[in-house]
Design an enzyme around this catalytic site. Structure first.
Site, PDB file in Angstrom:
ATOM      1  N   GLU A  35     -65.757 -59.202  -0.023  1.00 43.64           N
ATOM      2  CA  GLU A  35     -65.853 -60.669  -0.040  1.00 43.64           C
ATOM      3  C   GLU A  35     -67.322 -61.084  -0.001  1.00 43.64           C
ATOM      4  O   GLU A  35     -68.093 -60.584   0.815  1.00 43.64           O
ATOM      5  CB  GLU A  35     -65.086 -61.232   1.169  1.00 43.64           C
ATOM      6  CG  GLU A  35     -65.392 -62.672   1.545  1.00 43.64           C
ATOM      7  CD  GLU A  35     -65.112 -63.692   0.436  1.00 43.64           C
ATOM      8  OE1 GLU A  35     -64.046 -63.616  -0.202  1.00 43.64           O
ATOM      9  OE2 GLU A  35     -65.975 -64.565   0.210  1.00 43.64           O
ATOM     10  N   ARG A 109     -55.108 -75.727   5.602  1.00 45.15           N
ATOM     11  CA  ARG A 109     -55.466 -74.565   4.791  1.00 45.15           C
ATOM     12  C   ARG A 109     -56.152 -73.478   5.636  1.00 45.15           C
ATOM     13  O   ARG A 109     -55.930 -72.283   5.433  1.00 45.15           O
ATOM     14  CB  ARG A 109     -56.417 -75.045   3.692  1.00 45.15           C
ATOM     15  CG  ARG A 109     -56.670 -74.076   2.616  1.00 45.15           C
ATOM     16  CD  ARG A 109     -57.744 -74.628   1.683  1.00 45.15           C
ATOM     17  NE  ARG A 109     -58.055 -73.599   0.738  1.00 45.15           N
ATOM     18  CZ  ARG A 109     -57.474 -73.473  -0.438  1.00 45.15           C
ATOM     19  NH1 ARG A 109     -56.601 -74.353  -0.837  1.00 45.15           N
ATOM     20  NH2 ARG A 109     -57.781 -72.487  -1.233  1.00 45.15           N
ATOM     21  N   TYR A 215     -50.229 -86.132   3.724  1.00 41.30           N
ATOM     22  CA  TYR A 215     -49.200 -85.536   4.590  1.00 41.30           C
ATOM     23  C   TYR A 215     -49.803 -85.042   5.900  1.00 41.30           C
ATOM     24  O   TYR A 215     -51.011 -84.817   6.001  1.00 41.30           O
ATOM     25  CB  TYR A 215     -48.443 -84.409   3.884  1.00 41.30           C
ATOM     26  CG  TYR A 215     -49.247 -83.291   3.241  1.00 41.30           C
ATOM     27  CD1 TYR A 215     -49.772 -82.249   3.986  1.00 41.30           C
ATOM     28  CD2 TYR A 215     -49.440 -83.272   1.858  1.00 41.30           C
ATOM     29  CE1 TYR A 215     -50.467 -81.206   3.375  1.00 41.30           C
ATOM     30  CE2 TYR A 215     -50.139 -82.236   1.236  1.00 41.30           C
ATOM     31  CZ  TYR A 215     -50.647 -81.204   2.002  1.00 41.30           C
ATOM     32  OH  TYR A 215     -51.337 -80.180   1.407  1.00 41.30           O
ATOM     33  N   ASP A 294     -56.225 -67.326  -8.869  1.00 41.71           N
ATOM     34  CA  ASP A 294     -56.973 -68.271  -9.700  1.00 41.71           C
ATOM     35  C   ASP A 294     -57.873 -67.578 -10.718  1.00 41.71           C
ATOM     36  O   ASP A 294     -58.305 -68.200 -11.680  1.00 41.71           O
ATOM     37  CB  ASP A 294     -57.869 -69.156  -8.810  1.00 41.71           C
ATOM     38  CG  ASP A 294     -57.139 -70.392  -8.308  1.00 41.71           C
ATOM     39  OD1 ASP A 294     -55.912 -70.488  -8.498  1.00 41.71           O
ATOM     40  OD2 ASP A 294     -57.805 -71.266  -7.715  1.00 41.71           O
TER      41      ASP A 294
HETATM   42  C1  LIG Z   1     -57.601 -80.076  -4.559  1.00 38.53           C
HETATM   43  C2  LIG Z   1     -56.767 -78.834  -4.523  1.00 38.53           C
HETATM   44  C3  LIG Z   1     -55.572 -78.835  -3.826  1.00 38.53           C
HETATM   45  C4  LIG Z   1     -54.755 -77.690  -3.821  1.00 38.53           C
HETATM   46  N1  LIG Z   1     -53.563 -77.716  -3.136  1.00 38.53           N
HETATM   47  C5  LIG Z   1     -52.750 -76.631  -3.176  1.00 38.53           C
HETATM   48  C6  LIG Z   1     -51.491 -76.628  -2.474  1.00 38.53           C
HETATM   49  O1  LIG Z   1     -51.130 -77.610  -1.799  1.00 38.53           O
HETATM   50  N2  LIG Z   1     -50.706 -75.515  -2.572  1.00 38.53           N
HETATM   51  C7  LIG Z   1     -51.082 -74.418  -3.289  1.00 38.53           C
HETATM   52  O2  LIG Z   1     -50.317 -73.435  -3.326  1.00 38.53           O
HETATM   53  N3  LIG Z   1     -52.270 -74.391  -3.944  1.00 38.53           N
HETATM   54  C8  LIG Z   1     -53.102 -75.455  -3.905  1.00 38.53           C
HETATM   55  N4  LIG Z   1     -54.308 -75.413  -4.544  1.00 38.53           N
HETATM   56  C9  LIG Z   1     -54.684 -74.193  -5.302  1.00 38.53           C
HETATM   57  C10 LIG Z   1     -55.270 -73.139  -4.393  1.00 38.53           C
HETATM   58  O3  LIG Z   1     -56.333 -73.656  -3.648  1.00 38.53           O
HETATM   59  C11 LIG Z   1     -55.751 -71.955  -5.220  1.00 38.53           C
HETATM   60  O4  LIG Z   1     -54.816 -71.655  -6.226  1.00 38.53           O
HETATM   61  C12 LIG Z   1     -55.927 -70.721  -4.335  1.00 38.53           C
HETATM   62  O5  LIG Z   1     -56.917 -70.972  -3.367  1.00 38.53           O
HETATM   63  C13 LIG Z   1     -56.303 -69.511  -5.180  1.00 38.53           C
HETATM   64  O6  LIG Z   1     -56.534 -68.417  -4.330  1.00 38.53           O
HETATM   65  P1  LIG Z   1     -57.428 -67.204  -4.806  1.00 38.53           P
HETATM   66  O7  LIG Z   1     -57.407 -66.243  -3.677  1.00 38.53           O
HETATM   67  O8  LIG Z   1     -57.000 -66.741  -6.153  1.00 38.53           O
HETATM   68  O9  LIG Z   1     -58.890 -67.808  -5.009  1.00 38.53           O
HETATM   69  P2  LIG Z   1     -59.884 -68.425  -3.939  1.00 38.53           P
HETATM   70  O10 LIG Z   1     -59.153 -69.117  -2.858  1.00 38.53           O
HETATM   71  O11 LIG Z   1     -60.884 -69.202  -4.719  1.00 38.53           O
HETATM   72  O12 LIG Z   1     -60.598 -67.158  -3.282  1.00 38.53           O
HETATM   73  C14 LIG Z   1     -61.519 -66.401  -3.995  1.00 38.53           C
HETATM   74  C15 LIG Z   1     -62.342 -65.589  -3.017  1.00 38.53           C
HETATM   75  O13 LIG Z   1     -63.187 -64.709  -3.749  1.00 38.53           O
HETATM   76  C16 LIG Z   1     -64.498 -64.763  -3.223  1.00 38.53           C
HETATM   77  N5  LIG Z   1     -65.411 -64.420  -4.316  1.00 38.53           N
HETATM   78  C17 LIG Z   1     -65.712 -65.155  -5.418  1.00 38.53           C
HETATM   79  N6  LIG Z   1     -66.581 -64.493  -6.193  1.00 38.53           N
HETATM   80  C18 LIG Z   1     -66.838 -63.303  -5.590  1.00 38.53           C
HETATM   81  C19 LIG Z   1     -67.659 -62.193  -5.905  1.00 38.53           C
HETATM   82  N7  LIG Z   1     -68.435 -62.150  -7.032  1.00 38.53           N
HETATM   83  N8  LIG Z   1     -67.685 -61.135  -5.064  1.00 38.53           N
HETATM   84  C20 LIG Z   1     -66.929 -61.137  -3.914  1.00 38.53           C
HETATM   85  N9  LIG Z   1     -66.146 -62.186  -3.557  1.00 38.53           N
HETATM   86  C21 LIG Z   1     -66.097 -63.250  -4.391  1.00 38.53           C
HETATM   87  C22 LIG Z   1     -64.628 -66.195  -2.722  1.00 38.53           C
HETATM   88  O14 LIG Z   1     -65.664 -66.320  -1.770  1.00 38.53           O
HETATM   89  C23 LIG Z   1     -63.252 -66.435  -2.140  1.00 38.53           C
HETATM   90  O15 LIG Z   1     -63.155 -66.018  -0.799  1.00 38.53           O
HETATM   91  C24 LIG Z   1     -55.153 -76.534  -4.538  1.00 38.53           C
HETATM   92  C25 LIG Z   1     -56.367 -76.525  -5.223  1.00 38.53           C
HETATM   93  C26 LIG Z   1     -57.177 -77.664  -5.210  1.00 38.53           C
HETATM   94  C27 LIG Z   1     -58.479 -77.627  -5.969  1.00 38.53           C
END
Ligand SMILES: Cc1cc2nc3c(=O)[nH]c(=O)nc-3n(C[C@H](O)[C@H](O)[C@H](O)COP(=O)(O)OP(=O)(O)OC[C@H]3O[C@@H](n4cnc5c(N)ncnc54)[C@H](O)[C@@H]3O)c2cc1C
Length: 378
Positions: A35, A109, A215, A294
């Site tokens: 991370e 969150r 909410y 994502d």
């Molecule tokens: C306004 C908003 C509201 C939302 N509401 C909801 C909801 O109510 N319910 C829901 O299910 N989803 C919701 N989402 C979507 C949700 O936030 C994302 O889909 C989710 O966080 C994706 O998780 P992830 O682990 O794929 O990515 P992320 O949460 O972005 O985590 C990525 C991680 O990788 C790390 N990282 C990045 N680049 C590197 C690198 N080069 N080397 C090492 N580490 C790195 C980052 O620091 C981070 O810790 C919402 C999104 C937004 C924008």
């Protein structure tokens, strides 16, 4: 001599990466997370978690923590922005429990992230490791280099590094996600600041070109979250500040219902995010590198399914990798992609339309998904 079990590296300790690690450990896979952050911060935001992800989280042993920290709304209401006229009151609460066997939760969150971080031993997570380069090598392993100078090898790497994923860039080339022309203002603040107003438990106010969702984020109902989708096409995505301007936000919603205006008037500060998306990618796997969350299926938040589908990914990944030796990793990753992509692509595309639950309709194809039992692709 018994073959060494495969070692899997996960890039990113977000909701997707932590869930994947916990799911993989559950089936005995050796896993390490890298991370970029030096520590975890508690972002001021709420998150919705529907039965499709709750089934995964319950299997990871998080039921008691979820019940203790999350709010269970009786309904999810859609209202016209100005009159407050109810266009849909989707039954949640006991109705979801009866239908799906698990609740629909609204929560902070930070609480969700913290419980997932606790679901893996701390020595699995290597902080301050920002991935800089990744390479499938001739011997079948994957080599990673980090900006702190470290290098590491793993038998497979999962890119769970979010919407700006560097792993995705290595696989597909440089291409920024598409800015939707809209921003999300969001914050969590004490209900006591509302001066006696009791807000609806879970409501989306639908305006002609913008909306706001609010909410409670805990069962005590003493903290309220709101998140908007507000047109600001001129917003410079690259140079944005994490802080939003309250006067701009309040002006953008000054034609909305008095409850919305009261909430915006009371909130002490607000953060601002650019809302970005991508079309479904052509592929998620190259060699022994795969994408998750994502990094491969970013979506607008209009179905509250971005994190939920990332959580599903982790469960399916663990089912595909369970018992697989190093020679079988590539095929297992392809199987994971083939199982997941049709579903996440459909949700990405449905979410982009921003019509979810505005009127009564069937949500079972989303909420009824059980990542532990759905058939895996061949
Ligand atoms: C306004 C908003 C509201 C939302 N509401 C909801 C909801 O109510 N319910 C829901 O299910 N989803 C919701 N989402 C979507 C949700 O936030 C994302 O889909 C989710 O966080 C994706 O998780 P992830 O682990 O794929 O990515 P992320 O949460 O972005 O985590 C990525 C991680 O990788 C790390 N990282 C990045 N680049 C590197 C690198 N080069 N080397 C090492 N580490 C790195 C980052 O620091 C981070 O810790 C919402 C999104 C937004 C924008």
């Amino acid at each position: 001599m018994a073959a060494r079990p495969p070692r899997i590296a996960i890039i990113g300790a977000g909701i997707g990466g932590l869930t994947a690690a916990a799911c993989l450990r559950r089936v005995g896979v050796d896993v390490g997370i890298y991370e970029q952050a030096r520590g975890f911060t508690r972002l001021g935001a709420g998150i919705q978690q529907a039965p499709n992800s709750i089934r995964v989280l319950y299997a990871l042993g998080l039921k008691d923590k979820l019940l203790a920290s999350a709010f269970q709304p009786e309904t999810n209401d859609s209202r016209d922005y100005d009159t407050g006229n109810l266009t849909n009151s989707q039954p949640y609460g006991q109705s979801v429990l009866d239908r799906h066997g698990v609740p629909y939760f609204l929560m902070h969150r930070g609480d969700l992230h913290a419980m997932l971080a606790e679901a893996v031993p701390s020595d699995v997570i290597r902080l301050n490791h920002k991935l800089a380069g990744i390479e499938n090598t001739a011997d079948g392993s994957v080599k990673m280099t980090f900006t702190n100078g470290d290098t590491a090898r793993a038998d497979a790497v999962i890119g769970a590094d979010g919407v700006h994923s560097i792993v995705r860039t290595f696989m597909h080339g440089e291409e920024a996600p598409r800015f939707t022309g809209r921003v999300a203002y969001r914050t969590v603040f004490p209900v006591s600041l509302l001066g006696g107003l009791t807000p609806y438990g879970c409501v989306k106010w639908w305006g002609p070109d913008r909306h706001i969702v609010s909410y409670f984020v805990n069962p005590r109902r003493d903290e309220l979250y709101f998140v908007t989708s507000t047109p600001e096409p001129e917003f410079d995505v690259e140079s944005w500040s994490a802080k939003g301007d309250l006067a701009t936000l309040r002006a953008a919603y000054d034609t909305f219902h008095p409850q919305v205006r009261a909430i915006l008037a009371a909130c002490p500060d607000v953060h601002k995010w650019a809302l970005v998306e991508r079309d479904p990618l052509s592929h998620w796997v190259e060699g022994n590198v795969a994408l998750l969350g994502d990094s491969c299926h970013p979506m607008t938040p209009y179905m509250a399914q971005g994190a939920s589908t990332s959580i599903e990914d982790g469960a399916i990944l663990s089912r595909c990798l369970a018992g697989v030796d190093r020679d079988g990793l590539h095929d297992a990753l392809l199987r994971y992609e083939a199982t997941r992509k049709p579903r996440t692509s459909r949700i990405q595309q449905t979410s982009a339309q921003n019509t979810w639950l505005k009127q009564p309709h069937d949500a079972d194809w989303v909420y009824g998904y059980d990542a532990w039992t759905v058939p895996l692709a061949n």
